[in-house]
Design a protein around this motif. Sequence first.
Motif, PDB file in Angstrom:
ATOM      1  N   LYS B 350       0.830  -1.204   0.000  1.00 59.27           N
ATOM      2  CA  LYS B 350       0.000   0.000   0.000  1.00 59.27           C
ATOM      3  C   LYS B 350       0.867   1.258   0.000  1.00 59.27           C
ATOM      4  O   LYS B 350       0.529   2.279  -0.584  1.00 59.27           O
ATOM      5  CB  LYS B 350      -0.905   0.028   1.241  1.00 59.27           C
ATOM      6  N   LEU B 351       1.952   1.190   0.770  1.00 57.76           N
ATOM      7  CA  LEU B 351       2.893   2.302   0.864  1.00 57.76           C
ATOM      8  C   LEU B 351       4.276   1.712   0.614  1.00 57.76           C
ATOM      9  O   LEU B 351       4.516   0.539   0.890  1.00 57.76           O
ATOM     10  CB  LEU B 351       2.850   2.941   2.262  1.00 57.76           C
ATOM     11  N   PRO B 352       5.212   2.553   0.122  1.00 57.95           N
ATOM     12  CA  PRO B 352       6.531   1.981  -0.169  1.00 57.95           C
ATOM     13  C   PRO B 352       7.264   1.530   1.101  1.00 57.95           C
ATOM     14  O   PRO B 352       7.210   2.221   2.110  1.00 57.95           O
ATOM     15  CB  PRO B 352       7.286   3.139  -0.842  1.00 57.95           C
ATOM     16  N   VAL B 353       7.904   0.388   1.062  1.00 59.40           N
ATOM     17  CA  VAL B 353       8.812  -0.058   2.134  1.00 59.40           C
ATOM     18  C   VAL B 353      10.107  -0.473   1.457  1.00 59.40           C
ATOM     19  O   VAL B 353      10.129  -0.784   0.257  1.00 59.40           O
ATOM     20  CB  VAL B 353       8.246  -1.246   2.947  1.00 59.40           C
ATOM     21  N   LYS B 354      11.210  -0.450   2.222  1.00 60.66           N
ATOM     22  CA  LYS B 354      12.479  -0.928   1.686  1.00 60.66           C
ATOM     23  C   LYS B 354      12.585  -2.418   1.975  1.00 60.66           C
ATOM     24  O   LYS B 354      12.310  -2.881   3.082  1.00 60.66           O
ATOM     25  CB  LYS B 354      13.646  -0.179   2.321  1.00 60.66           C
ATOM     26  N   VAL B 355      12.958  -3.167   0.953  1.00 65.32           N
ATOM     27  CA  VAL B 355      13.005  -4.626   1.075  1.00 65.32           C
ATOM     28  C   VAL B 355      14.450  -5.099   1.184  1.00 65.32           C
ATOM     29  O   VAL B 355      15.290  -4.770   0.353  1.00 65.32           O
ATOM     30  CB  VAL B 355      12.318  -5.288  -0.138  1.00 65.32           C
ATOM     31  N   VAL B 356      14.709  -5.864   2.256  1.00 60.42           N
ATOM     32  CA  VAL B 356      16.030  -6.482   2.443  1.00 60.42           C
ATOM     33  C   VAL B 356      15.840  -7.989   2.354  1.00 60.42           C
ATOM     34  O   VAL B 356      15.053  -8.565   3.101  1.00 60.42           O
ATOM     35  CB  VAL B 356      16.634  -6.130   3.813  1.00 60.42           C
ATOM     36  N   ALA B 357      16.537  -8.611   1.415  1.00 62.60           N
ATOM     37  CA  ALA B 357      16.443 -10.058   1.286  1.00 62.60           C
ATOM     38  C   ALA B 357      17.709 -10.713   1.791  1.00 62.60           C
ATOM     39  O   ALA B 357      18.817 -10.246   1.501  1.00 62.60           O
ATOM     40  CB  ALA B 357      16.229 -10.437  -0.179  1.00 62.60           C
ATOM     41  N   ASP B 358      17.532 -11.757   2.578  1.00 64.68           N
ATOM     42  CA  ASP B 358      18.688 -12.558   2.946  1.00 64.68           C
ATOM     43  C   ASP B 358      19.311 -13.130   1.668  1.00 64.68           C
ATOM     44  O   ASP B 358      18.623 -13.340   0.668  1.00 64.68           O
ATOM     45  CB  ASP B 358      18.252 -13.694   3.884  1.00 64.68           C
ATOM     46  N   ARG B 359      20.623 -13.393   1.716  1.00 65.21           N
ATOM     47  CA  ARG B 359      21.290 -13.867   0.502  1.00 65.21           C
ATOM     48  C   ARG B 359      20.681 -15.162  -0.026  1.00 65.21           C
ATOM     49  O   ARG B 359      20.650 -15.403  -1.231  1.00 65.21           O
ATOM     50  CB  ARG B 359      22.782 -14.049   0.781  1.00 65.21           C
TER      51      ARG B 359
END
Lengths: 581, 581
Positions: B350-359
């Motif tokens: 719905k709103l922008p979030v920053k996405v961090v993916a594990d390797r």
Amino acid sequence: MKASRFFVSTLKEAPADAEVVSHRLMTRAGMIKKLGAGIYTYMPMGLRVIRKVEAIVREEMERAGAVELTMPVVQPAELWQETGRFDKMGPELMRIQDRHERDYVVQPTSEEVVTDIARQEIKSYKQLPKNFYQIQTKFRDERRPRFGLMRGREFIMKDAYSFDRDVSSAKASYQVMAKAYRAIFDRFGLRYRAVAADSGAIGGDLSEEFQVIAATGEDAIVYCPDSDYAANMEKAEALAPQATRPASGKDAVKTPTPGKSTCEDVSELLGVPLSTTVKSLVLATEEVDDQGTVKKVQIWLLLVRGDHDMNEVKVGKLPGFEQGFRFATVPEIEAHFGSKPGYLGPLGLKLPVKVVADRDVAVMADWICGANEPDFHITGVNWGRDLPEPDLVADIRNVVAGDASPDGKGVLAIERGIEVGHVFYLGTKYSKAMAATFLDEGGKSQPMEMGCYGIGITRLPAAAIEQNHDERGIIWPDAIAPFTVVVCPIGMDRSAEVKAAAEKLYDELLAAGVDVILDDRGERPGVMFAEWELIGVPHRVVLSDRGLKEGTVEYQHRRDTAATKVAVQEVAGLVRGRLAA
Amino acid sequence: MKASRFFVSTLKEAPADAEVVSHRLMTRAGMIKKLGAGIYTYMPMGLRVIRKVEAIVREEMERAGAVELTMPVVQPAELWQETGRFDKMGPELMRIQDRHERDYVVQPTSEEVVTDIARQEIKSYKQLPKNFYQIQTKFRDERRPRFGLMRGREFIMKDAYSFDRDVSSAKASYQVMAKAYRAIFDRFGLRYRAVAADSGAIGGDLSEEFQVIAATGEDAIVYCPDSDYAANMEKAEALAPQATRPASGKDAVKTPTPGKSTCEDVSELLGVPLSTTVKSLVLATEEVDDQGTVKKVQIWLLLVRGDHDMNEVKVGKLPGFEQGFRFATVPEIEAHFGSKPGYLGPLGLKLPVKVVADRDVAVMADWICGANEPDFHITGVNWGRDLPEPDLVADIRNVVAGDASPDGKGVLAIERGIEVGHVFYLGTKYSKAMAATFLDEGGKSQPMEMGCYGIGITRLPAAAIEQNHDERGIIWPDAIAPFTVVVCPIGMDRSAEVKAAAEKLYDELLAAGVDVILDDRGERPGVMFAEWELIGVPHRVVLSDRGLKEGTVEYQHRRDTAATKVAVQEVAGLVRGRLAA
């Protein structure tokens, strides 16, 4: 130890707040470092002394059959409430709360905790006697901490507690500890006296203080040079005078003594011995009901000779004084005597008071006291003629040098001491309050008989210094020196011979179990010698190129005024011989 | 030691609050006695163990060039205010006030005090490096003290602090300590691992924990059986996967998963491996101005594989997370994802979030995540096709057994440990805060580089027991046993032969420097054996009339299932041989 690996840190100047020599020297020698009022870090050099004191105490405690444990520094208030000490003790008891607002204390001693352990652990007479001890950090929030380790707030104490089945066994346990204390103090290598002390409400003579003799000591120690009698000032009895009261020779005369409110002033004004004057001290005792309301105040007049001092501990044991006493207030004094203090006496009272005369006062004739009128005294006063005999005659004064020894074996002398140990028969004070009981042979529940035994571990080094120092610094006894021997090579960095000889001697002494420090820091000789003299290492060996060329080194005891040349191959043996002596 | 002069006191039952075996056994063996929550008396039997631990630590500290001092338990607040810890530390810091209402703390560690000492004492680079240590009572007001000595409030810690002129010298000092710690733990005779630990904001790899291996340990230890790699879970790196991302093989399909809000539930429902699911964790970071007002909140979505766990320490080091982070609130989650937690995923925000993916997540294809709609997940998700590549790919997960070892020498295994020691490079954190500086060779003022090094002296015996016990009680390693050998005579009171032989053996072992206890209490054999097995003395010799008639005694190690007959004249030698081994 090599000095380069240790931490030697001396100061030229003592801190401004250091009032006594031990505080000054321990700070200058880098033994202690102040963190806050009465709170010190034991620096490496000082900690070595403390550890040696601890080791001696521990060995003798074990030898005497005491068993070591360690009780917590932070103790729950509940146990202290059981004995009432949580409320009764003054602000010197450090009270704290944890995150859940539960009350705790930082232990000043551990009677409550050890009694709690005993009541859980000891069920039967078969487990008795037992003696538990600890060497542990204590805290007393002194109003005015001072004198470095002499009167700190945080300190290390050895406290032992004995548990016995009956009084005679408790007395035997007490004697075992008293003997162990003598062994401990003998090993410290200090001049000390074990002196009889007052045992308070418990009575008996089972209380002794171990006092290190020092001119700067806070306590007056009474002893008889011709016998083994020794007591502290509170305890020492002033024997009843041999002489009976002489007949009166003078009339009672009211004499002007304007502005002379002390016995000293009056005797000087009148040109008579101080011992012909009588000092008047007005005390009050109170009857208090269960609600703490004062129901009755009794005023007392205590009379001691002008050259004597009243002994409050002795007064506290008089009939009528068992519940405590206080000095009377000025209004109370004026109501009863019709005069302000300074001119008081037992004649012509406005209201009745009870008169207690010291035994020496009771045998006086023609004496001098206040006239109960400002600027007047009465001379030529006599018992029976000018006033009734006293209500009570008792020993209520401090002894003075020259008094007869209570053991009848000579006269008393007085010196100063520092209390470092105390052995004390407690009776059932704590065991009854905390229901610490055991089953006797008949299966009957009995409270345990207790004793407690303290040594001020961190106070001892300070007391040792008060006794053993000179203008250059500390002079440690061998047993508790931070190092016993210091090897001082001169020019170790320049001379391979000096270095080799110093290290050889160091290794040799180390191998012989000598606690030696090699000063390998490369300091100049003057600085090096001054530091070790300040620190007070008792034995010093100096090696130099010049000496080694002729095969000698220099040995000097800290008390020697000059060094002695010794053949290099003989010095280790000489040092070891001096240590064994 | 003779048991009759010592204090042996064992219990049949452990206290109800004893949750772990070491707490149960130390209480039953009479080693500790609870005084309050997390506060214990070290009873005579336990204190002997503690003293042996202390002695080993002290010897190795001295060998490593550290110098012992003792800092106060009660410390003025001023120093703690200089570093800000007086305010920053939580309620576990015990704060107290004295009679003058001045603030103090009961020391939990002594960084402030030792740094204060260093800044007063150390003026020149010539005095560096220096390492001061103490073995002293500490206090931490734990919210929930438990497990006996494992997590007490009052405890004994050895804390050492090194001071150096620069980073390379500080690293050398650190290595000296790390080596000393290995020597110490080797001597304890316990199975342990030195594991790399996170060094927090200071960075670098100069932080190691010394973990005693025990199935009951609180900490997960990661190690490689084929190399010397070992780290704690916070620190252990999950290597980047070797494999590259496969091509997508499935379409993204919204799939009903009613009530299945965990990866485990979803994988079970769909009959797919847990490793094909992706866990969504929503975190928030805040920008705060000087007044402490939050100016901006950034919402982050962290993705780890369903069979993996997020590692908060690793997350805390991501760019943007340096000032700390928190879990997002439910309203924040609902605003950004349009769904309650349990069904979240990176698609359709719905709103922008920053996405961090594990390797490991970044190389997945055809994966499953929440649909951001309650009771729905999406299967067959693929990076690039169904959603953009993540903003950041990083190692944000805990390793699992079977992961590749970071040193490339095998695969990782995991076991449990109890942290008993920690060596840590501190840098200039304290020296800068407290202006602890020295003059370098150029005469320039520099902050000292510091390290700190702790050992939980009273925790160590508990850890030793967690590792070494059986259903009968404790099994001490020789080095830290309360007594190394127990001599158990049967019928000592009845048989002169048994008494004489037992005392002869006792004297012989004592003379050989063996820490032996002779059980001369006259207990029945069953009771006596059970007590010593509970207490855990590692070597036992039993003497009986019957054995002595044929010239034998019985030797049994605490781990042996049966006793061995030994000729009476050989047993002392046999015991000494076993001890040397």
